[in-house]
Design an enzyme around this catalytic site. Structure first.
Site, PDB file in Angstrom:
ATOM      1  N   LYS A 116       0.977  -0.594   0.072  1.00  0.00           N
ATOM      2  CA  LYS A 116      -0.480   0.092  -0.022  1.00  0.00           C
ATOM      3  C   LYS A 116       0.774   1.433  -0.135  1.00  0.00           C
ATOM      4  O   LYS A 116       0.324   2.235  -0.742  1.00  0.00           O
ATOM      5  CB  LYS A 116      -1.076   0.297   1.552  1.00  0.00           C
ATOM      6  CG  LYS A 116      -1.978  -1.198   1.399  1.00  0.00           C
ATOM      7  CD  LYS A 116      -2.506  -1.086   2.697  1.00  0.00           C
ATOM      8  CE  LYS A 116      -4.266  -1.797   2.094  1.00  0.00           C
ATOM      9  NZ  LYS A 116      -3.395  -3.402   2.342  1.00  0.00           N
ATOM     10  N   GLU A 200      -2.916   6.419   7.995  1.00  0.00           N
ATOM     11  CA  GLU A 200      -3.458   7.949   7.247  1.00  0.00           C
ATOM     12  C   GLU A 200      -4.373   8.677   7.716  1.00  0.00           C
ATOM     13  O   GLU A 200      -5.090   8.244   9.127  1.00  0.00           O
ATOM     14  CB  GLU A 200      -4.451   7.076   5.828  1.00  0.00           C
ATOM     15  CG  GLU A 200      -4.092   6.690   5.136  1.00  0.00           C
ATOM     16  CD  GLU A 200      -4.532   5.834   3.971  1.00  0.00           C
ATOM     17  OE1 GLU A 200      -3.677   5.266   2.724  1.00  0.00           O
ATOM     18  OE2 GLU A 200      -5.816   5.721   4.111  1.00  0.00           O
ATOM     19  N   HIS A 235     -14.331  -3.454   9.144  1.00  0.00           N
ATOM     20  CA  HIS A 235     -13.425  -2.629   7.832  1.00  0.00           C
ATOM     21  C   HIS A 235     -14.035  -4.069   6.886  1.00  0.00           C
ATOM     22  O   HIS A 235     -12.778  -4.221   6.031  1.00  0.00           O
ATOM     23  CB  HIS A 235     -12.150  -3.117   8.260  1.00  0.00           C
ATOM     24  CG  HIS A 235     -12.704  -1.976   9.521  1.00  0.00           C
ATOM     25  ND1 HIS A 235     -12.037  -0.514   9.081  1.00  0.00           N
ATOM     26  CD2 HIS A 235     -11.295  -2.025  10.817  1.00  0.00           C
ATOM     27  CE1 HIS A 235     -12.176   0.202  10.161  1.00  0.00           C
ATOM     28  NE2 HIS A 235     -11.495  -0.356  11.256  1.00  0.00           N
ATOM     29  N   ARG A 292      -6.796  -8.396  -7.997  1.00  0.00           N
ATOM     30  CA  ARG A 292      -7.991  -9.547  -8.869  1.00  0.00           C
ATOM     31  C   ARG A 292      -9.265  -9.182  -9.283  1.00  0.00           C
ATOM     32  O   ARG A 292      -9.725  -7.770  -9.300  1.00  0.00           O
ATOM     33  CB  ARG A 292      -7.724 -10.714  -7.535  1.00  0.00           C
ATOM     34  CG  ARG A 292      -7.819  -9.604  -6.642  1.00  0.00           C
ATOM     35  CD  ARG A 292      -7.946 -10.928  -5.268  1.00  0.00           C
ATOM     36  NE  ARG A 292      -8.429  -9.995  -3.742  1.00  0.00           N
ATOM     37  CZ  ARG A 292      -9.319  -9.225  -3.247  1.00  0.00           C
ATOM     38  NH1 ARG A 292     -10.061  -9.370  -3.530  1.00  0.00           N
ATOM     39  NH2 ARG A 292      -9.576  -8.966  -2.195  1.00  0.00           N
TER      40      ARG A 292
END
Length: 676
Positions: A116, A200, A235, A292
């Site tokens: 990421k 973040e 999440h 994917r």
């Protein structure tokens, strides 16, 4: 096109790929673990080969064994599905080097998006909008905490190699950072073998909107519009839909262009998903790219009429994209609900066990170009059959329930009805929760964000309601019907014994009998009285009449009149639990025949037990510690997620039977505890 492919996955995605391959005349090879030897995906393929024991690291994550089977069977390509090795660049590279086509992007594209942190740096160069944050290499805890302080709380800690909601924590304030970071890193290490994280700014009331992208080896790139995946718990996505409610043509174009730019930046080929976080004012930021096919791809198929697995196979075979951007259009609206074996009332903990009874709504398999130009209203993608078991080794998904409508209201109404017809006896499920979600004002009004479930918790997770007299009367009717069915099977042929009749006749009148039901510790005694062609059920001071009962043993359907109103339900009696399924949702009531010994199910007081099978990963207390109510005592890991066991009251820790690293069974005593 390929003659034979190997499907390096299990469950519903393996069944889905096999179905498309069969339609295209492609033979398929299944691989399986010991837990899946008799599974649906094995039966769906032309050939099947054992990989190893149940744990994924000893079976579905064994890339060397999968490649060896592909070569031995003459498979020209490998479809990785999602999860397991689907985003493993080493596996993709090894397949390519051995002359087997990896049905996915090039290894270098997987590598670019696999981290990421690296992906965000790449997107910054491609001018794709990013959430303010830190995604660098310095992983010193003190430095990360300083970065969080500079960004400003709340912040989101995210595993750099993560996915599926694992290795992710929201930190509300400075004092919580250290503990959250340690937990996040530990979970990321267990799930992905990499504890690198990024920090973040946590966007308040965000929506999660993703764009489906596709590219071929001829330089063509398209997006197939968006999916809204905002409805999540822990999440992890619960409901997905396409198109996103409230999406303007201008924003759709901007997000689509950004997603295609992201794909171009890494030289992408095949199916991919670019995920964005969207602020209430419409500003959007790149979150990650999944290299994917996604679990939620069916909603895109339903609104575009395109088989995305077929697209994958054609692109991997070197063909051009079937359609270009200006040839794609949105038709109608689609929803997907993930039906899980989990207990929403216990923090959505996964549930295991055999599916002893499974009944699903009438549904159609997805086909391209359905008759009349419209897809079927209800579709089910599943790798599970009645009698199969949900094990602790894999994701506890039972099925993906997908509906389509000409607009969102019609798709939602069909989902509500389909959920009412989805019955499971065995592990706990989220079906009743999903039904309440469909009917909630926030969801039906499209007031969506990733905090919807937590914000509407009281509405979506209410305490168990006391069964009404009507429900108890239907329960009594169900017990009678099941008893009659058993008596009919046991009665000798041609028996005319009047005492064996199930009509309730007695020489001096009609029979009355007590019937006791229970839910938890609450008891609900009723008295049922036979009255010729009908019955009356007394619940306290209220009397409910039953008549015209009709029972179908094959479908477990019960119908008739209750209080003069028509009703229909499904009923299954398993042991001493009666399961009722109807429009109001599933009901479970304890029931024991009058002569049965219900047993003593009282648990030893004061002990904390494992809610599911798993492994102890942290002990947060010592024997003899005085602890307070709610204090974390132990952390266990199950299905790659961490679960914290907390003190139920003020008291003392009297024993710790397990050490860090120990495997524990569901119900195992984890901590000896004496209330103060």
């Amino acid at each position: 096109m390929f003659d034979k492919i190997l499907i390096a996955n299990r469950g519903e995605i393996a069944c889905r790929v096999a179905a498309t391959a069969r339609r295209l005349g492609i033979r398929t090879v299944a691989v399986y673990s010991d837990a899946d030897a008799r599974s649906r995906h094995v039966a769906a393929c032309d050939e099947a080969y054992r990989l190893g024991p149940a744990p994924a690291r000893e079976s579905y994550l064994r890339g060397d064994a999968i490649l060896e089977i592909a070569l031995r069977t003459g498979a020209q390509a490998i479809h990785p599905g999602y999860g397991f090795l689907s985003e493993n660049e080493q596996f993709a590279q090894a397949a390519s080097e051995r002359g087997v086509v990896f049905i996915g992007p090039p290894a270098k594209a997987i590598a670019a998006m696999g981290s990421k942190s690296a992906a965000k740096s790449l997107m910054e160069k491609a001018q794709v909008p990013l959430v303010p944050g830190y995604h660098g290499d310095d992983q010193d805890p003190a430095y990360l905490k300083g970065q969080a302080d500079a960004i400003g709380y709340p912040v989101l800690i995210k595993a750099s190699a993560g996915g599926g909601g694992k290795g992710m924590r929201i930190v509300a304030k400075h004092a919580e950072f250290d503990a959250m970071l340690a937990s996040c890193k530990r979970e990321a290490k267990n799930a992905f073998g990499d504890d690198t994280v990024l920090i973040e700014r946590y966007v308040q009331r965000p929506r999660h909107v993703e764009i489906q992208v596709f590219a071929d080896t001829h330089g063509n790139f398209v997006h197939l519009f968006e999916r809204d995946c905002s409805v999540q718990r822990r999440h992890q996505k619960v409901i997905e839909e396409a198109p996103a409610p409230g999406m303007t043509a201008e924003r759709r174009r901007a997000m689509g262009d950004a997603a295609v730019a992201a794909a171009r930046a890494v030289g992408y080929v095949g199916a991919g998903t670019v995920e964005f976080i969207v602020e209430p004012d419409g500003r959007f930021y790149f979150m990650e790219m999944n290299t994917r096919l996604q679990v939620e791809h069916p909603v895109t198929e339903m609104i575009t009429g395109q088989d995305l697995v077929e697209w994958q196979l054609r692109v991997a075979a070197g063909q051009r994209l079937p359609l270009l951007q200006d040839e794609l259009a949105i038709h109608g609206h689609s929803l997907e609900a993930r039906v899980y074996a989990e207990n929403p009332d216990k923090g959505f903990l996964p549930s295991t066990g055999q599916l002893r009874y499974l009944a699903t709504p009438a549904a159609a398999h997805f086909t391209v170009g359905a008759a009349g130009g419209e897809p079927a209203g209800v579709r089910i993608d599943s790798g599970i059959r009645e009698g199969d078991a949900i094990t602790p080794f894999y994701d506890p998904m039972i099925a993906k329930l997908i509906t389509w409508g000409r607009d969102r209201a019609e798709a939602t109404a069909r989902m509500d009805q389909a959920l009412a017809e989805f019955d499971v006896v065995g592990p706990a499920t989220n079906v009743a929760f999903l039904k309440r979600l469909m009917r909630s004002p926030a969801f039906s009004g499209a007031d969506l964000d990733t905090g919807l479930i937590e914000r509407e918790r009281e509405l979506l997770l209410p305490p168990a309601a006391t069964p009404t007299p009507t429900v108890l009367a239907i329960a009594a009717a169900a017990v009678l019907s099941i008893e009659d069915e058993a008596a009919a099977r046991a009665a000798p042929a041609g028996s005319a014994d009047p005492w064996a009749l199930r009509t309730g006749w007695r020489p001096c009148g009609w029979q009355s009998r007590p019937m006791g039901f229970r839910r938890g510790d609450a008891q609900f005694p009723v008295t049922l009285s036979y009255a010729g062609r009908g019955y009356s059920v007394q619940v306290g001071d209220e009397i409910v009449c039953l008549s015209d009962l009709a029972w179908n043993p094959a479908t477990r359907r019960l119908g008739g009149l209750v209080g003069g109103e028509a009703f229909e339900a499904r009923a299954v009696l398993e042991g001493e639990t009666l399961h009722l399924f109807g429009p109001s949702g599933p009901q479970q009531l304890g029931y024991a025949p009058p002569l049965a010994h219900a047993g003593d199910d009282a648990a030893e007081g004061g002990n904390l037990t494992a809610p599911m099978p798993g492994k102890v990963v942290a002990l947060l207390c010592a024997q003899g510690d005085r602890v307070s109510r709610g204090q974390p005592l132990l952390v266990m890991e199950a299905m790659k997620m961490e679960h914290t066991i907390a003190a139920p009251a003020d008291g003392e820790v009297t024993g710790l039977p397990f050490a860090v690293g120990d495997q524990v069974d569901e119900g195992a005593q984890l901590i000896g505890f004496a209330p103060a």
